[in-house]
Scaffold this active site. Sequence first.
Site, PDB file in Angstrom:
ATOM      1  N   SER A  57       0.797  -1.225   0.000  1.00 48.87           N
ATOM      2  CA  SER A  57       0.000   0.000   0.000  1.00 48.87           C
ATOM      3  C   SER A  57       0.832   1.280   0.000  1.00 48.87           C
ATOM      4  CB  SER A  57      -0.940   0.018   1.211  1.00 48.87           C
ATOM      5  OG  SER A  57      -0.217   0.182   2.416  1.00 48.87           O
ATOM      6  N   LYS A 133       0.746   4.401   6.839  1.00 46.70           N
ATOM      7  CA  LYS A 133       0.192   5.255   5.793  1.00 46.70           C
ATOM      8  C   LYS A 133       0.823   6.645   5.918  1.00 46.70           C
ATOM      9  CE  LYS A 133      -2.934   2.003   4.881  1.00 46.70           C
ATOM     10  NZ  LYS A 133      -2.780   1.111   3.714  1.00 46.70           N
TER      11      LYS A 133
END
Length: 249
Positions: A57, A133
């Site tokens: 990701s 993230k």
Amino acid sequence: MTDTTEGAGRRPRNEKKPRNGVLTFLRDLVIIFIAALLVSFLVKTFLIRSFYIPSASMQNTLQINDRVIVNELVPKTVALKHGDIVVFKDPGGWLDGEALPSVVPQSSVGKAADWLLTQVGLGTGDSDDHLIKRVIGLPGDTVSCCNDLGQMSVNGVPLTEPYLKLPPGITRASAKDFSVTVPKGTIWVMGDNRDNSKDSRYNGDTPSKGFVPLSDVTGRAFVISWPTSRWTWLQDYPQVFAGVEERDK
């Protein structure tokens, strides 16, 4: 006539036995080992920890199985900034949607060693319970996507994001349109591999409503530590977010 051989072969009273020396050495070794474990535990608890990257990701900034070092003073002592890469505990339900590679089984010895290293901040045994993230929105920010140029905006300021990995021919910063205002005490996070990241956009139906509570943030990742061929400092790209905090929120 004095017998000069008297006492020959006897050990002088003030000479230490070799066994006592060995025991002293072993005692000192144990003390040093315990002290090192204590220092490492305190470092892990208050300063830095190691994590590995289990998913794609955050490509191409981070690759699967990269190791990163995390500064745990953020955000407890040092404030988060836009663009920071953060490691955080699953706020609830996020990991269910994250595509993770299959885990290679470990032996009992390997598990024990990994557990011990994790306790002192050198292992990565608890990485599977965390996500990583990039911070896009801080408390009070309005984050939206996309404008006519396909850009994401924070507080009305369009972002040009050089860290994004997008599919060929795609220029939109998000395949999903959205507009949110980040509640107090939370952040809005997104993956750099924008179309392969189950981030804040896709977790609106979880208990956190897609926002990450600051209390769940473990720290800021600041360096790739392994493999050595990928050693580098991780950027927060201040130029991308220039002017964002100057807008009225």
